[in-house]
Enzyme design. Structure first.
Site, PDB file in Angstrom:
ATOM      1  CD  GLU A  93      -3.165 -17.175  -9.036  1.00 48.92           C
ATOM      2  OE1 GLU A  93      -1.935 -17.247  -9.019  1.00 48.92           O
ATOM      3  OE2 GLU A  93      -3.770 -16.176  -9.460  1.00 48.92           O
ATOM      4  CB  CYS A 106     -12.284 -14.272  -4.369  1.00 47.67           C
ATOM      5  SG  CYS A 106     -12.348 -14.111  -6.156  1.00 47.67           S
ATOM      6  CB  CYS A 113     -11.246 -17.396 -18.576  1.00 48.59           C
ATOM      7  SG  CYS A 113     -12.938 -16.806 -18.825  1.00 48.59           S
ATOM      8  CB  CYS A 117     -12.759  -9.743 -20.108  1.00 48.20           C
ATOM      9  SG  CYS A 117     -14.292 -10.671 -20.001  1.00 48.20           S
ATOM     10  CB  CYS A 120      -9.772 -10.147 -17.058  1.00 50.46           C
ATOM     11  SG  CYS A 120      -9.676 -11.640 -16.061  1.00 50.46           S
ATOM     12  N   GLY A 164     -12.038 -17.917 -14.524  1.00 45.45           N
ATOM     13  CA  GLY A 164     -13.055 -18.620 -15.297  1.00 45.45           C
ATOM     14  C   GLY A 164     -14.439 -18.009 -15.204  1.00 45.45           C
ATOM     15  CD  GLU A 165     -19.277 -16.559 -17.008  1.00 45.57           C
ATOM     16  OE1 GLU A 165     -18.842 -15.399 -16.997  1.00 45.57           O
ATOM     17  OE2 GLU A 165     -20.263 -16.925 -16.323  1.00 45.57           O
ATOM     18  CB  SER A 196     -19.092 -12.598 -10.428  1.00 43.95           C
ATOM     19  OG  SER A 196     -18.799 -11.583 -11.335  1.00 43.95           O
ATOM     20  CB  SER A 219     -18.353  -8.566 -15.139  1.00 44.04           C
ATOM     21  OG  SER A 219     -17.937  -9.352 -14.075  1.00 44.04           O
ATOM     22  CG  LEU A 220     -22.823  -3.069 -16.977  1.00 38.47           C
ATOM     23  CD1 LEU A 220     -23.697  -3.929 -17.882  1.00 38.47           C
ATOM     24  CD2 LEU A 220     -23.708  -2.089 -16.199  1.00 38.47           C
ATOM     25  CG  HIS A 221     -16.658  -4.169 -16.324  1.00 40.60           C
ATOM     26  ND1 HIS A 221     -16.759  -3.915 -14.980  1.00 40.60           N
ATOM     27  CD2 HIS A 221     -16.315  -5.483 -16.426  1.00 40.60           C
ATOM     28  CE1 HIS A 221     -16.496  -5.019 -14.299  1.00 40.60           C
ATOM     29  NE2 HIS A 221     -16.231  -5.968 -15.140  1.00 40.60           N
ATOM     30  CG  ASN A 296      -6.697  -4.213  -9.037  1.00 39.23           C
ATOM     31  OD1 ASN A 296      -6.411  -3.491  -8.118  1.00 39.23           O
ATOM     32  ND2 ASN A 296      -7.837  -4.892  -9.122  1.00 39.23           N
ATOM     33  CB  CYS A 339     -11.172  -7.526  -9.228  1.00 37.18           C
ATOM     34  SG  CYS A 339     -12.527  -8.090  -8.284  1.00 37.18           S
TER      35      CYS A 339
HETATM   36  S1  SF4 Z   1     -13.313 -11.227 -16.314  1.00 36.82           S
HETATM   37 FE1  SF4 Z   1     -14.053 -13.308 -15.850  1.00 36.82          FE
HETATM   38  S2  SF4 Z   1     -15.003 -13.954 -17.799  1.00 36.82           S
HETATM   39 FE2  SF4 Z   1     -13.699 -12.221 -18.321  1.00 36.82          FE
HETATM   40  S3  SF4 Z   1     -11.738 -13.167 -18.908  1.00 36.82           S
HETATM   41 FE3  SF4 Z   1     -11.616 -12.682 -16.705  1.00 36.82          FE
HETATM   42  S4  SF4 Z   1     -12.192 -14.589 -15.701  1.00 36.82           S
HETATM   43 FE4  SF4 Z   1     -12.902 -14.733 -17.835  1.00 36.82          FE
END
Ligand code: SF4
Length: 346
Positions: A93, A106, A113, A117, A120, A164-165, A196, A219-221, A296, A339
């Site tokens: 996507e 984006c 992935c 996380c 996500c 994905g990363e 990112s 992506s800290l959080h 979200n 996001c």
């Molecule tokens: S935030 Fe990014 S790295 Fe983490 S699971 Fe989602 S897509 Fe993967």
């Protein structure tokens, strides 16, 4: 024998194929490269300044495997989520996010992935494979066409914050960005591109060594290792100290902009003590700024977004301490395009 995707060839390899086996003068390689990367041709027949015989020879040896648009969903706030199909079947996507100042694409870097996380939706999809450089650039080209059609102007920004990363598909992401920014490619300024990452110290350092010119977002959080490891397992092997060191190296080598992405979760990371730790982290990374992201909800997990008063207090603390903080309102929520929501639903 399966025909090779011509867009996977480097410039040198393309030149070799044309001047070697196909016995063509060197300028033909330049013409083909121009059609592929400046004109974004995905068909040899479009290459009208090549002799017909050469077009057929190319089509016998090589193929184009472009992305196709499987579905396009439109949010009431103008956001467009596009589900692309890859030539071998998987879906990924990308999202077009219009704001008064920007038209941002984006894009995704992988199918699924591996980092899981917990907030996500993509993290709940298994990693199937990496995207190739043309699969990365195709997302931008197709989202750009939608931007031109709907808004009469091209994309202004590109963020690698989709599925994905990106730093686990390092080579292809950098090759894709090289094509996006090259003068004989799409010629988009690297300053308008942000990659990112969930935080892989070794790869952040490598970006510095490779002297990339794009911006970096982490992506800290969370601001303690213990809490961050709970929602982002990658933190177990990439502690905050290791990430801060790597970001300093990245900055020393590139001078690139560094942003901490921070989703405010209800009851988890929104206290003033969290805000103060975030201020301290920013002080350790030159030029660091913060994007506060509205959460979200996703079906797979139980997190909630912060209430407005806590969010305001958190941001006020950052500002009082001279940390630049922007709030990224959530976009495209009604179509699961925001996001952390990309999961091939809908
Ligand atoms: S935030 Fe990014 S790295 Fe983490 S699971 Fe989602 S897509 Fe993967």
């Amino acid at each position: 024998m399966e025909r090779q995707d011509i867009r996977l060839l480097s410039r040198e390899a393309l030149e070799q194929a044309l001047t070697g086996d196909l016995a063509q003068p060197r300028f033909r390689a330049r013409q083909v490269w121009h059609w592929i990367w400046e004109k974004q041709a995905t068909d040899f027949e479009a290459m009208q300044n090549l002799p017909a015989a050469l077009r057929s020879q190319l089509a016998e040896r090589f193929a184009f495997r472009p992305l196709s648009i499987e579905t396009e969903q439109h949010s009431e706030d103008g956001t467009v989520k596009v589900r692309f199909q890859l030539h071998d079947g998987p879906l990924i996507e990308g999202v077009l996010i219009p704001t008064p100042e920007r038209l941002t694409a984006c894009v995704s870097a992988q199918v699924g992935c591996s980092l899981s996380c917990s907030f996500c939706a993509t993290g709940f999809l298994p990693l199937k494979r990496n995207l190739t450089p043309p699969e990365i650039t195709d997302q931008v080209v197709l989202l750009n066409r939608i931007a031109e059609k709907r808004h009469g102007k091209p994309l202004s920004n590109i963020v690698f914050m989709g599925m994905g990363e990106p730093l686990l598909n390092y080579k292809n992401v950098l090759a894709g960005i090289e094509r996006l920014t090259a003068e004989d490619g799409l010629h988009i300024s690297a300053k308008r591109i942000t990659v990112s990452t969930a935080g892989i110290a070794k790869m952040i350092r490598r970006l510095g060594q490779d002297k990339v010119r794009f911006n970096l977002a982490l992506s800290l959080h969370h601001t303690t290792d213990e809490a961050r490891s709970r929602i982002m397992p990658i933190n177990e092997s990439n502690s905050l100290d290791a990430l801060v060191d790597a970001l300093n190296d990245f900055y020393a080598e590139t001078g690139g902009r560094i942003t901490f992405e921070y989703i405010l979760f209800d009851g988890l990371n929104e206290s003033l003590a969290d805000a103060e730790r975030l201020v301290q982290l920013c002080r350790r990374v030159p030029g660091a700024r913060v994007n506060i992201i509205e959460y979200n909800p996703i079906e797979q997990a139980d997190f909630k977004k912060s209430e407005a008063d806590r969010r305001e207090a958190f941001i006020a603390h950052l500002e009082e301490n001279r940390v630049t903080a922007k709030v990224r309102r959530s976009r495209g929520k009604d179509i699961d395009a925001a996001c952390g929501q990309l999961a091939n639903k809908g």
